[in-house]
Design a protein around this motif. Structure first.
Motif, PDB file in Angstrom:
ATOM      1  N   ALA A 518       0.823  -1.221   0.000  1.00 46.92           N
ATOM      2  CA  ALA A 518       0.000   0.000   0.000  1.00 46.92           C
ATOM      3  C   ALA A 518       0.851   1.263   0.000  1.00 46.92           C
ATOM      4  O   ALA A 518       0.463   2.288  -0.585  1.00 46.92           O
ATOM      5  CB  ALA A 518      -0.925  -0.012   1.213  1.00 46.92           C
ATOM      6  N   THR A 541       2.839   6.302   6.338  1.00 46.53           N
ATOM      7  CA  THR A 541       1.432   6.113   6.696  1.00 46.53           C
ATOM      8  C   THR A 541       0.782   7.460   7.007  1.00 46.53           C
ATOM      9  O   THR A 541      -0.362   7.725   6.599  1.00 46.53           O
ATOM     10  CB  THR A 541       1.304   5.176   7.916  1.00 46.53           C
ATOM     11  OG1 THR A 541       1.875   3.910   7.598  1.00 46.53           O
ATOM     12  CG2 THR A 541      -0.156   4.979   8.300  1.00 46.53           C
ATOM     13  N   PHE A 545      -2.307   8.618   4.769  1.00 44.77           N
ATOM     14  CA  PHE A 545      -3.646   8.487   5.376  1.00 44.77           C
ATOM     15  C   PHE A 545      -3.919   9.485   6.497  1.00 44.77           C
ATOM     16  O   PHE A 545      -5.005   9.479   7.080  1.00 44.77           O
ATOM     17  CB  PHE A 545      -3.833   7.060   5.913  1.00 44.77           C
ATOM     18  CG  PHE A 545      -3.603   5.998   4.877  1.00 44.77           C
ATOM     19  CD1 PHE A 545      -4.514   5.787   3.860  1.00 44.77           C
ATOM     20  CD2 PHE A 545      -2.438   5.232   4.902  1.00 44.77           C
ATOM     21  CE1 PHE A 545      -4.298   4.809   2.894  1.00 44.77           C
ATOM     22  CE2 PHE A 545      -2.211   4.257   3.944  1.00 44.77           C
ATOM     23  CZ  PHE A 545      -3.141   4.044   2.931  1.00 44.77           C
ATOM     24  N   LEU A 553      -6.002   3.258  11.997  1.00 42.25           N
ATOM     25  CA  LEU A 553      -6.405   2.692  10.704  1.00 42.25           C
ATOM     26  C   LEU A 553      -7.620   1.778  10.841  1.00 42.25           C
ATOM     27  O   LEU A 553      -8.186   1.351   9.829  1.00 42.25           O
ATOM     28  CB  LEU A 553      -5.241   1.919  10.075  1.00 42.25           C
ATOM     29  CG  LEU A 553      -4.073   2.779   9.574  1.00 42.25           C
ATOM     30  CD1 LEU A 553      -2.891   1.892   9.196  1.00 42.25           C
ATOM     31  CD2 LEU A 553      -4.497   3.632   8.385  1.00 42.25           C
ATOM     32  N   LYS A 558     -11.004   4.957   7.396  1.00 40.84           N
ATOM     33  CA  LYS A 558      -9.576   4.783   7.173  1.00 40.84           C
ATOM     34  C   LYS A 558      -9.259   3.354   6.732  1.00 40.84           C
ATOM     35  O   LYS A 558      -8.410   3.135   5.859  1.00 40.84           O
ATOM     36  CB  LYS A 558      -8.789   5.108   8.446  1.00 40.84           C
ATOM     37  CG  LYS A 558      -8.796   6.577   8.835  1.00 40.84           C
ATOM     38  CD  LYS A 558      -8.078   7.428   7.802  1.00 40.84           C
ATOM     39  CE  LYS A 558      -8.077   8.901   8.191  1.00 40.84           C
ATOM     40  NZ  LYS A 558      -7.483   9.752   7.128  1.00 40.84           N
ATOM     41  N   PHE A 562      -7.506   2.365   3.319  1.00 37.02           N
ATOM     42  CA  PHE A 562      -6.250   1.619   3.360  1.00 37.02           C
ATOM     43  C   PHE A 562      -6.346   0.340   2.516  1.00 37.02           C
ATOM     44  O   PHE A 562      -5.452   0.011   1.726  1.00 37.02           O
ATOM     45  CB  PHE A 562      -5.920   1.286   4.812  1.00 37.02           C
ATOM     46  CG  PHE A 562      -4.612   0.585   5.018  1.00 37.02           C
ATOM     47  CD1 PHE A 562      -3.465   0.974   4.340  1.00 37.02           C
ATOM     48  CD2 PHE A 562      -4.510  -0.473   5.917  1.00 37.02           C
ATOM     49  CE1 PHE A 562      -2.249   0.334   4.548  1.00 37.02           C
ATOM     50  CE2 PHE A 562      -3.301  -1.111   6.129  1.00 37.02           C
ATOM     51  CZ  PHE A 562      -2.174  -0.711   5.441  1.00 37.02           C
ATOM     52  N   ARG A 565      -6.424   1.140  -1.154  1.00 38.36           N
ATOM     53  CA  ARG A 565      -5.094   1.548  -1.617  1.00 38.36           C
ATOM     54  C   ARG A 565      -4.223   0.311  -1.854  1.00 38.36           C
ATOM     55  O   ARG A 565      -3.486   0.231  -2.855  1.00 38.36           O
ATOM     56  CB  ARG A 565      -4.468   2.456  -0.563  1.00 38.36           C
ATOM     57  CG  ARG A 565      -3.006   2.846  -0.808  1.00 38.36           C
ATOM     58  CD  ARG A 565      -2.866   3.838  -1.954  1.00 38.36           C
ATOM     59  NE  ARG A 565      -1.476   4.287  -2.038  1.00 38.36           N
ATOM     60  CZ  ARG A 565      -1.007   5.397  -1.467  1.00 38.36           C
ATOM     61  NH1 ARG A 565      -1.849   6.184  -0.788  1.00 38.36           N
ATOM     62  NH2 ARG A 565       0.247   5.737  -1.596  1.00 38.36           N
TER      63      ARG A 565
END
Length: 575
Positions: A518, A541, A545, A553, A558, A562, A565
């Motif tokens: 990711a 990260t 994000f 996360l 989120k 995630f 992605r």
């Protein structure tokens, strides 16, 4: 014919298909004959397992167990698994705590073979992010953690209803009639269950429960009804004295009996355990101050013995004591005023002036002796060699005649309670057995008690992971996407610092793969120093994000961002 789960498409399109069909596919898959038989067998037998050896010797149970934790490939690694299962999970230096893979720790904690807490549900570690919360006020004043706790059970949006939440959090969840349990929405009780602020205290033995609950009544117990209305104390009394008949009316008659009267209700019972409990609290003990005739005292041997003991004088016979009690205290020539009898003066004065010392119950004497020693008592010698405590303990259980039997009482209290042929379990005196069980110095090999839902929860984990494996046979990346939330949650449940979370991610092959993909990290990333890897993961990260803590996360938006992605990058990587 068995059903095989499948996925059409790759990346985001494949994920969209799986989201639409997962529930239906998983339901059909779990009904597959072979899987269904395997799971039913597991549910029926897993809670009979009492040792690591028993689990490791049963291939079918071990297969499901390991599968539930994603450790299928370790099925033949017996020596390694035995070291895991025998590890002390509370010892930071134990074998399992030195492993990088947290799945092994989860396995060891779940079965608890070397833990005083015993087996626990696989998800029992959840909520460790609330470790610093010890009261309802702590939680209600922390908006971030309150929101997380409510969101955990699908109640997000109730943060401002503080008065209602306070009552929920203060509920005793063991009581079906408590506020939280009487609400129709079961999520409310689930919210409170994350903390259980009003959970009844757990005790090591019934003596500890008895004394602790008795001491809650700082003003003392005024009547038998005071005791009968205190459920925790009453239960401790029943267990301590090993009472078999426990109806309220029966116990009220027992407790209110005059134990000094041979014709009283409790003295007509053959089982002396009821006499002991009646004597312990003394609710029916006669009032000496109400007596005016010496015969009322002199013809009651038990009461007379207690009275003489209070003034530390001996029983020199009825004739002698009658002269003492009938003496004219103001006359220097009276019987009690003679030099050789003067020790009995206070005894006579108390009777004649109705100023007898207040009766102190055996339970109060015992409590005074043992309260400060409860936490330090670990073996029979701690009681037997403490003469004042030993005397008070024997008195409580009606064993005063054993005050010189040090060896016998040590043997009794040290008996292996799990053995039917131990000294205490074979002794003819039920009071000896009751005392041994009350202190419980040697519980022996107790059968492991598995929590409700243990087999079902492990079986669900197993079938879910097996479904993911089948999906992974079609698309390995889709398997990682399916497991992402659970793997992230397991990291969050471990608690610890933010850095500890990142180290757990680095040590988890599935999560490491998802993060590296990711975040478009190069193939050489794993060659970096471990601290450098942590910093790089954290920074990337946050840039991608907007969060730096892995637990953040898990927020639904989120998590979806995630996962998408990750899947997008897998598609790009395949072009």
């Amino acid at each position: 014919m068995s059903f095989t789960p499948y996925v059409f498409g790759t990346g985001i399109s494949g994920w969209s298909f799986l989201q639409r069909t997962q529930a239906q596919q998983q339901e059909v898959y779990e009904k597959s004959p072979i899987l269904d038989r395997q799971v039913q067998n597991f549910k029926e037998r897993i809670t009979s397992i009492q040792s690591p050896e028993e689990l490791l010797d049963d291939y079918s149970l071990l297969q499901v167990t390991l599968g539930a934790f994603g450790l299928d490939e370790d099925i033949n690694n017996r020596a390694y698994l035995q070291k895991v299962l025998e590890s002390d999970t509370s010892d930071s230096q134990s074998f399992v705590n030195r492993l990088n893979d947290s799945r092994y720790l989860a396995l060891a904690k779940t079965f608890g073979f070397n833990s005083p807490d015993g087996p626990q549900l696989p998800g029992a570690g959840a909520g460790s992010e609330f470790a610093g919360i010890s009261t309802p006020d702590d939680l209600l004043s922390n908006s971030t953690l309150l929101t997380k706790a409510l969101d955990n059970v699908g109640l997000k949006g109730m943060e401002n209803n503080q008065f209602f939440l306070q009552k929920v959090l203060e509920s005793d969840l063991s009581d079906p009639e408590s506020f939280a349990n009487k609400l129709t929405d079961t999520r409310i009780a689930d919210f409170a269950r994350q903390f259980e602020f009003n959970k009844p205290q757990e005790y090591n033995n019934s003596i500890q429960a008895l004394v602790t609950e008795f001491n809650q009544h700082t003003e003392g117990l005024a009547s038998a009804d005071d005791l009968l209305e205190d459920e925790e104390l009453l239960q401790a009394v029943i267990e301590t004295f090993d009472l078999e008949r426990t109806s309220t009316d029966f116990l009220r008659r027992v407790l209110n009996s005059d134990t000094t009267d041979p014709d009283s209700f409790v003295n007509q019972l053959e089982d002396t355990r009821y006499l002991n409990v009646s004597k312990a609290f003394g609710f029916g003990y006669p009032d000496i101050n109400a007596m005016t005739d010496p015969d009322e005292l002199l013809l009651n041997p038990d009461l007379l013995a207690d009275a003489l003991d209070q003034f530390n004088v001996s029983d020199r016979g009825e004739t002698f004591l009658r002269q003492v009690l009938e003496s004219d205290l103001s006359d220097p020539n009276s019987f009690v005023n003679q030099p050789e009898n003067i020790a009995y003066y206070d005894f006579a004065e108390a009777f004649q002036t109705s100023t007898w010392p207040e009766h102190v119950s055996k339970m109060q004497v015992f409590s005074d002796e043992i309260t400060d020693k409860l936490d330090s008592m670990t073996q029979a010698r701690d009681v037997v060699l403490d003469l004042s405590l030993f005397e008070a303990s024997l008195d409580l259980f009606g064993l005063g005649h054993r005050s010189g039997d040090f060896n016998v009482m040590t043997k009794t209290l040290d008996s292996d309670l799990s053995s039917e042929i131990s000294y205490a379990n074979l002794h003819h005196d039920n009071n000896m057995k009751a005392m041994a069980y009350a202190f419980s110095f040697n519980k022996g090999e107790e059968a492991k008690v598995y929590p409700d839902g243990f087999a079902e929860e492990l079986a669900d984990l197993y079938t879910t992971r097996q479904f993911e494996i089948e999906i992974g046979n079609s698309d390995p990346n889709m398997r990682l996407a399916l497991a992402l939330e659970r793997e992230l949650q397991s990291v969050a449940d471990e608690g610890g610092s933010e850095d500890a979370h990142w180290y757990n991610i680095i040590g988890s092959q599935p999560l490491r793969t998802v993060f590296e993909t990711a975040l478009a990290l190069p193939s050489t990333f794993a060659q970096l120093d471990i601290e450098r890897q942590l910093v790089e993961l954290q920074d990337r990260t946050e840039r991608a994000f907007g969060v730096s803590h892995p637990a953040d996360l898990l927020e639904p938006d989120k998590l979806d961002e995630f996962r998408r992605r990750f899947l997008l990058m897998t598609d790009l990587g395949s072009i």
